[in-house]
Design an enzyme around this catalytic site. Sequence first.
Site, mmCIF file in Angstrom:
data_model
loop_
_atom_site.group_PDB
_atom_site.id
_atom_site.type_symbol
_atom_site.label_atom_id
_atom_site.label_comp_id
_atom_site.label_asym_id
_atom_site.label_seq_id
_atom_site.Cartn_x
_atom_site.Cartn_y
_atom_site.Cartn_z
ATOM 1 N N SER A 153 0.854 -1.186 0.000
ATOM 2 C CA SER A 153 0.000 0.000 0.000
ATOM 3 C C SER A 153 0.887 1.231 0.000
ATOM 4 C CB SER A 153 -0.889 0.012 1.246
ATOM 5 O OG SER A 153 -1.529 1.251 1.418
ATOM 6 N N TYR A 182 -1.816 0.524 10.691
ATOM 7 C CA TYR A 182 -1.828 0.002 9.323
ATOM 8 C C TYR A 182 -0.546 0.357 8.584
ATOM 9 C CZ TYR A 182 -3.476 -0.952 4.566
ATOM 10 O OH TYR A 182 -3.612 -1.433 3.288
#
Length: 246
Positions: free
Chosen positions: A131, A144
């Site tokens: 990501s 995250y």
Amino acid sequence: MELKTAVVTGASSGIGAATARHLAREGYRVLCVARRADRIQALADEIGGMAVPCDITDEDQVQTLAQTVGDQLDLLVNNAGGAVGLEPVGEADLDAWETMYRVNVLGTAQVTKTLLPALEAARGTIVFVTSTAADGGYEGGAGYCGAKAAERAIVETMRLELFDKPVRITEICPGMVHTDEFSLTRFHGDQAKADKVYAGVAEPLVADDVADAITWMATRPRHVNIDRMTIRPRAQAAQFKVFRES
């Protein structure tokens, strides 16, 4: 032409399901891997693949996956992962952090380690779906971002460790992708909060966009390694700068 085999984790929805479909159209026999057996069975029936129910954080289930794969594997797409919560560090839900680390990092490492001999035997390719969160922190994203940065560390380390082995190690880093479940899971099923993430963004990426890029990466000639691809919608100039129509 010899039939190639691919494993796609997190194949029950979103990027994983889209990638399985794209790879099947390219002629791969796709093993659709996820916890939700009904969803991956429907997908496997649709694309002529195989459903393999598996929780990648469970060592016994991953060993069963390896037995199903057999001695050779051409492609592993490490897509299973996800985000949970968006609280500042001072209010962090550390159970959620642990969940994210267990799936994005430890689960991914376990699948990769277990299937690596089959990948080496087939001169295969590994695609890690990380990501843009791995690039740096943002408010509420420490858990995250940390998990995805740790997953990237696996990518970078393996490429060095396997420099003399016939296995390609690649990484794709999606930015804003509008899927049915990513933000909904992050906000514990709160649809209003999930919708707000994409509010005013006329054309965010969708799962098919990322799946198309993954398939392109995987189908380059053997001597071509796509170390890292960042893919964002045009409206997202940076992680923190997004054009939203009023």
